[in-house]
Design an enzyme around this catalytic site. Sequence first.
Site, PDB file in Angstrom:
ATOM      1  N   LEU A 259       4.496   7.612  10.308  1.00  0.00           N
ATOM      2  CA  LEU A 259       3.092   7.652  10.727  1.00  0.00           C
ATOM      3  C   LEU A 259       2.238   6.536  10.134  1.00  0.00           C
ATOM      4  O   LEU A 259       2.559   5.985   9.092  1.00  0.00           O
ATOM      5  CB  LEU A 259       2.505   9.023  10.409  1.00  0.00           C
ATOM      6  CG  LEU A 259       3.100  10.147  11.279  1.00  0.00           C
ATOM      7  CD1 LEU A 259       2.705  11.519  10.743  1.00  0.00           C
ATOM      8  CD2 LEU A 259       2.658  10.006  12.729  1.00  0.00           C
TER       9      LEU A 259
ATOM     10  N   LEU B 258      -4.695  20.017  12.655  1.00  0.00           N
ATOM     11  CA  LEU B 258      -3.555  20.621  11.953  1.00  0.00           C
ATOM     12  C   LEU B 258      -2.481  19.569  11.715  1.00  0.00           C
ATOM     13  O   LEU B 258      -2.036  18.899  12.650  1.00  0.00           O
ATOM     14  CB  LEU B 258      -2.968  21.773  12.765  1.00  0.00           C
ATOM     15  CG  LEU B 258      -3.877  22.977  12.980  1.00  0.00           C
ATOM     16  CD1 LEU B 258      -3.204  23.999  13.900  1.00  0.00           C
ATOM     17  CD2 LEU B 258      -4.228  23.630  11.645  1.00  0.00           C
TER      18      LEU B 258
ATOM     19  N   LYS C  22      -4.660  21.972  18.845  1.00  0.00           N
ATOM     20  CA  LYS C  22      -3.196  21.883  18.829  1.00  0.00           C
ATOM     21  C   LYS C  22      -2.644  23.084  19.596  1.00  0.00           C
ATOM     22  O   LYS C  22      -3.084  24.216  19.400  1.00  0.00           O
ATOM     23  CB  LYS C  22      -2.693  21.881  17.375  1.00  0.00           C
ATOM     24  CG  LYS C  22      -1.311  21.263  17.192  1.00  0.00           C
ATOM     25  CD  LYS C  22      -1.094  20.838  15.751  1.00  0.00           C
ATOM     26  CE  LYS C  22       0.335  20.360  15.513  1.00  0.00           C
ATOM     27  NZ  LYS C  22       0.527  19.795  14.162  1.00  0.00           N
TER      28      LYS C  22
ATOM     29  N   ARG D 131      10.404 -23.363  -0.856  1.00  0.00           N
ATOM     30  CA  ARG D 131       9.202 -22.789  -0.219  1.00  0.00           C
ATOM     31  C   ARG D 131       8.391 -23.881   0.475  1.00  0.00           C
ATOM     32  O   ARG D 131       7.801 -23.663   1.520  1.00  0.00           O
ATOM     33  CB  ARG D 131       8.347 -22.013  -1.226  1.00  0.00           C
ATOM     34  CG  ARG D 131       7.803 -22.831  -2.354  1.00  0.00           C
ATOM     35  CD  ARG D 131       7.038 -21.955  -3.358  1.00  0.00           C
ATOM     36  NE  ARG D 131       6.729 -22.700  -4.552  1.00  0.00           N
ATOM     37  CZ  ARG D 131       5.510 -22.884  -5.052  1.00  0.00           C
ATOM     38  NH1 ARG D 131       4.464 -22.342  -4.469  1.00  0.00           N
ATOM     39  NH2 ARG D 131       5.321 -23.582  -6.148  1.00  0.00           N
TER      40      ARG D 131
ATOM     41  N   GLU E 177      -0.125  -6.462   3.413  1.00  0.00           N
ATOM     42  CA  GLU E 177       1.225  -6.787   3.866  1.00  0.00           C
ATOM     43  C   GLU E 177       1.700  -5.836   4.960  1.00  0.00           C
ATOM     44  O   GLU E 177       2.455  -6.230   5.853  1.00  0.00           O
ATOM     45  CB  GLU E 177       2.206  -6.753   2.688  1.00  0.00           C
ATOM     46  CG  GLU E 177       1.916  -7.793   1.600  1.00  0.00           C
ATOM     47  CD  GLU E 177       0.775  -7.422   0.662  1.00  0.00           C
ATOM     48  OE1 GLU E 177       0.285  -6.275   0.711  1.00  0.00           O
ATOM     49  OE2 GLU E 177       0.354  -8.302  -0.121  1.00  0.00           O
TER      50      GLU E 177
END
Lengths: 609, 609
Positions: free
Chosen positions: A117, A178, A237, A308, A356
């Site tokens: 999530l 919920l 819900k 780099r 990030e």
Amino acid sequence: MTKVQTLEKMAKRLRIHSLRMTTRAGSGHPTTCLSMADVAACLFFQEMKFNRADPNDPLNDEFVLSKGHAAPILWAAYAEAGIIPQESLLDLRKLASNLEGHPTPRMPWVKAATGSLGQGLAVGVGLAYAQRLSRSPARTYVLMGDGECAEGAVWEAANAATLLKLTNLCAVVDINRLGQSDFTMHRHDVAAYARKFKAFGWTAIPVDGHKVDALLRAFELARRSSRPAVILAKTIKGKGVSFIEDRNGWHGKPLKEDELKSALAELGDMPAVDGRRLVKPRSGKRPAAPVKRFDFVRTDYKDKTATRWAYGQALLSLGRINQAVVVIDGDVKNSTYAEKFFEAFPERSFQSYIAEQNMVGMGIGLAAKGYIPFLATFAAFLTRAHDQVRMAGYSFSNLKLCGSHVGVSIGEDGPSQMGLEDLALFRPIPGCLVFYPSDANAAEACVEAMASHKGLAYIRTTRPATPLLYEKGEAFPIGGSKVLRASADDRAVVVAAGITVFEALKAQEELKKAGVNVRVVDAYSVQPLDAVGLRHHTAECGGRVVVVEDHFPAGGLGEAVAGALAGISRIVHLCVRELPRSGKPDELLDAYGINARHIRQAVEGLLPK
Amino acid sequence: MTKVQTLEKMAKRLRIHSLRMTTRAGSGHPTTCLSMADVAACLFFQEMKFNRADPNDPLNDEFVLSKGHAAPILWAAYAEAGIIPQESLLDLRKLASNLEGHPTPRMPWVKAATGSLGQGLAVGVGLAYAQRLSRSPARTYVLMGDGECAEGAVWEAANAATLLKLTNLCAVVDINRLGQSDFTMHRHDVAAYARKFKAFGWTAIPVDGHKVDALLRAFELARRSSRPAVILAKTIKGKGVSFIEDRNGWHGKPLKEDELKSALAELGDMPAVDGRRLVKPRSGKRPAAPVKRFDFVRTDYKDKTATRWAYGQALLSLGRINQAVVVIDGDVKNSTYAEKFFEAFPERSFQSYIAEQNMVGMGIGLAAKGYIPFLATFAAFLTRAHDQVRMAGYSFSNLKLCGSHVGVSIGEDGPSQMGLEDLALFRPIPGCLVFYPSDANAAEACVEAMASHKGLAYIRTTRPATPLLYEKGEAFPIGGSKVLRASADDRAVVVAAGITVFEALKAQEELKKAGVNVRVVDAYSVQPLDAVGLRHHTAECGGRVVVVEDHFPAGGLGEAVAGALAGISRIVHLCVRELPRSGKPDELLDAYGINARHIRQAVEGLLPK
């Protein structure tokens, strides 16, 4: 029949499908489908425009189901739109079916795997940014759960959408109050969500999430907003089935057969609506695909150069011939040298600031639209986005990541800034390439290989400048390795990569003076590893191997080599075995046992007395 | 001399120290020290109360330097307070010194390693919550950078502070408007920060961060606030030295010797103030230490039980005898079974909602105050907090983590919910224990071992119920393993853990019927691994080893075993080698090659023809 009535019927169809599918599968999350059914009906059959025949049509409006556990209703919407057969819905969660428990791009309409999530909004930011870059008039919609708004990643993405002024992005929060184990943080306090989104620069539009006419007006307002817009849909819900409505304890639980019967009786017959006729076709001029070439002009390096620096230089050269390359930074572009690209191609560069997770999430969205996003930060800080990197792998994403400043060789900044577990982060991700070049020419070749490879790829770069080992234009194939020193009577193999290649070369010289020849192999392709080559060298060198890496013991080059050489070699693994301190790079390489002196001792220890 | 004048002098001393230290070290971040010097002077020498003789005095106000790159001024403040010798300041960033480039708890006043930005506020929430739990009147202060407010982790912590009504928590944001590579997102728009913090339930107090009297009033307001309070200090990076003030390009850059001379000339002489006399002593009644016992009463298991259930049961039993145990949940307590503890000990339980980074950050704070925090979520979602877990390791934190629902054995929910890289996440962290029990009795024993061990520990639990293999009360020492089947003529060793132990046992039975004896080892202690035991078994069983694990190939049990047995065994490594799909647990164990059938084939493949 009015538009509203039609959509209400469609919502009922979606509810019935969701209940049937999950009962048949014996698992899944029906109640979260029911709370968003009216939103889904409005989105798929009125608001969004897409070409049912082509999930990759650049004019399609895009959709991300950030609350991935509501997958059944997404599959149901595709079935109603005529994209997949209605019969296939009953294969939900079966091994042979692409109708998985949580969406993945095995279903081509799914642009990013969801189910962890809080990630969908950043993906949506990437999709909407891609639409703008390609001058498509299309929009992006992200459907989020209320519970996932507790994830910090959501607020990183909210910032990014505001910075980019993404007026083509519309989020919907299904506020059903919920969560899995309990009430959500703000329950039905819609104003609390509104305050947060507004503070992050969004237009917030509260609405009754079960009123189709109100939802359509809300989408209209969102389309007209001069800021990214979020529709805060207050919902129930389990809506539509009295005995599961608004009740805790029904999160990941399908109805039993008899419960399903009662539920269907309550909902009534499946209404007759043909979703295929409702889908709005996309419109506008199809944007031209960006030119993609990968054979950029290599730089003539003369002196010691940090890998780099070469990474930044290669990005710049690549950008000149490849219009699909996009670069995102997390406020370290002057250290990763992504700034070279930023300066040359500001329109394809985005400053994500110190965020990030958003950087990787946006990258997934951009890659899903055909762009080739290169993201860089200190390797240590990519751990912040491990979950997003994982989901990028699960999305088969064409994302390219660079972790700079790896290992104790960075010196005085101390362990928080040293990437010492990045190989262990990237190696497990299915299909992920992992490169660790030792010099500037190798670094440029690795960037070229990453860009032209279709899939997730990671490159590890070093802070200090390192001498040149290879010629300009030398080939560094995926899965290869380089033999830097070899003789007919080598008595051990030293496998190194990056900074430790130079220590291995020093050790080789010293050992040679002492009458012991060793082979030095540069394992620049950490994954896939050149297992065949390493087995060959091991067999030729008496089965004695020293692996030396600037990384913690687990999950890095040493274990990769141990796995590849199981049974055929004795291995000494030199790596960083404790938490390092601040100090000078050379001091640290010595103190933590990975410099030439330790390599020489390790080889000597392996030789017969 | 007035209080304000004294603190202004102290601020100047801190500035001079910071400049000298970084020039001497040849690296570091002086300008970020200069922007916060006035705040630091007010905090350490007026606002905070602490016992200079004891960093662990429970009555001490606590301080977290979330912007860890400002370490020099923190060390300078300790020196001024008489905690460390002033001479030691010139050892900044030397290998033998605890004055590292970014703070770690090697300096005992530092309660959490910082330097990975955005993490300090959650640590502060944990410290402040610990102070409240122990009924201490003390307060917690967190000094943050403005750039790090882009990190989502900050907003997770902001929510948690509001939920816990932590009026003893005060954050200060040093808004110096310059990040590392560029301006920060909001530059000097202090109101933008205020809007965000207010929307998250905080009192926001804007102030000129270089005016001592205004700062003291702000701290006073914060102390009186009925909500968590943040002081938004508008500052100038490099303040006090004209040629570096408010300029980009001076982020991680010390002054050269001649520049230092000019800077010191501008600042004037080191003012005469004795910081030791300014430190305010802590006050109040010293709270009693919580009772800590670990020998909880084990449960009598009779039937198949999921290890995740036993984990929850063990937490409950432990909580009854150990007052220091605190449990935090990420809205999955009904799946991890942490809910058992929540129901019994609500005052020591905290619902962090879906915010894994905050959960781990808070845990670091609680552990630093002597509590024993147990945190659980799906193993897959601990990847969200990889950076915090890493920093917990670098903080030598006594944090305990549980990842539930590991591997394909969870079944239909699909890959986003399967922990398939968690071993690779935890094994590299220095000093981290990793347990993977196969049955309920083993799980309880592992929880006991984790609790009594001082340091970071991780336990992996399984979703489905598994049969009982061990007796109640069986010992499971750290670094041990269990031989479940052995005979005098074993021809191979099967090393398994968790769910695959049962597949190994099935394979052993089948193989036995076919006339092939194999040894079955339960490697419940994945780290440290029982390398000695495994080498012994390998030697006794013809050097043939099959390792079988419900995890991706890299960084897990297989590579740990390959490392331990290098040179003495042939190894077949059975693990999940591609991205799994939804399906039934048994189907998936078969489809991805880790069930009894595959183990049997692997053993047969190893045997001489």
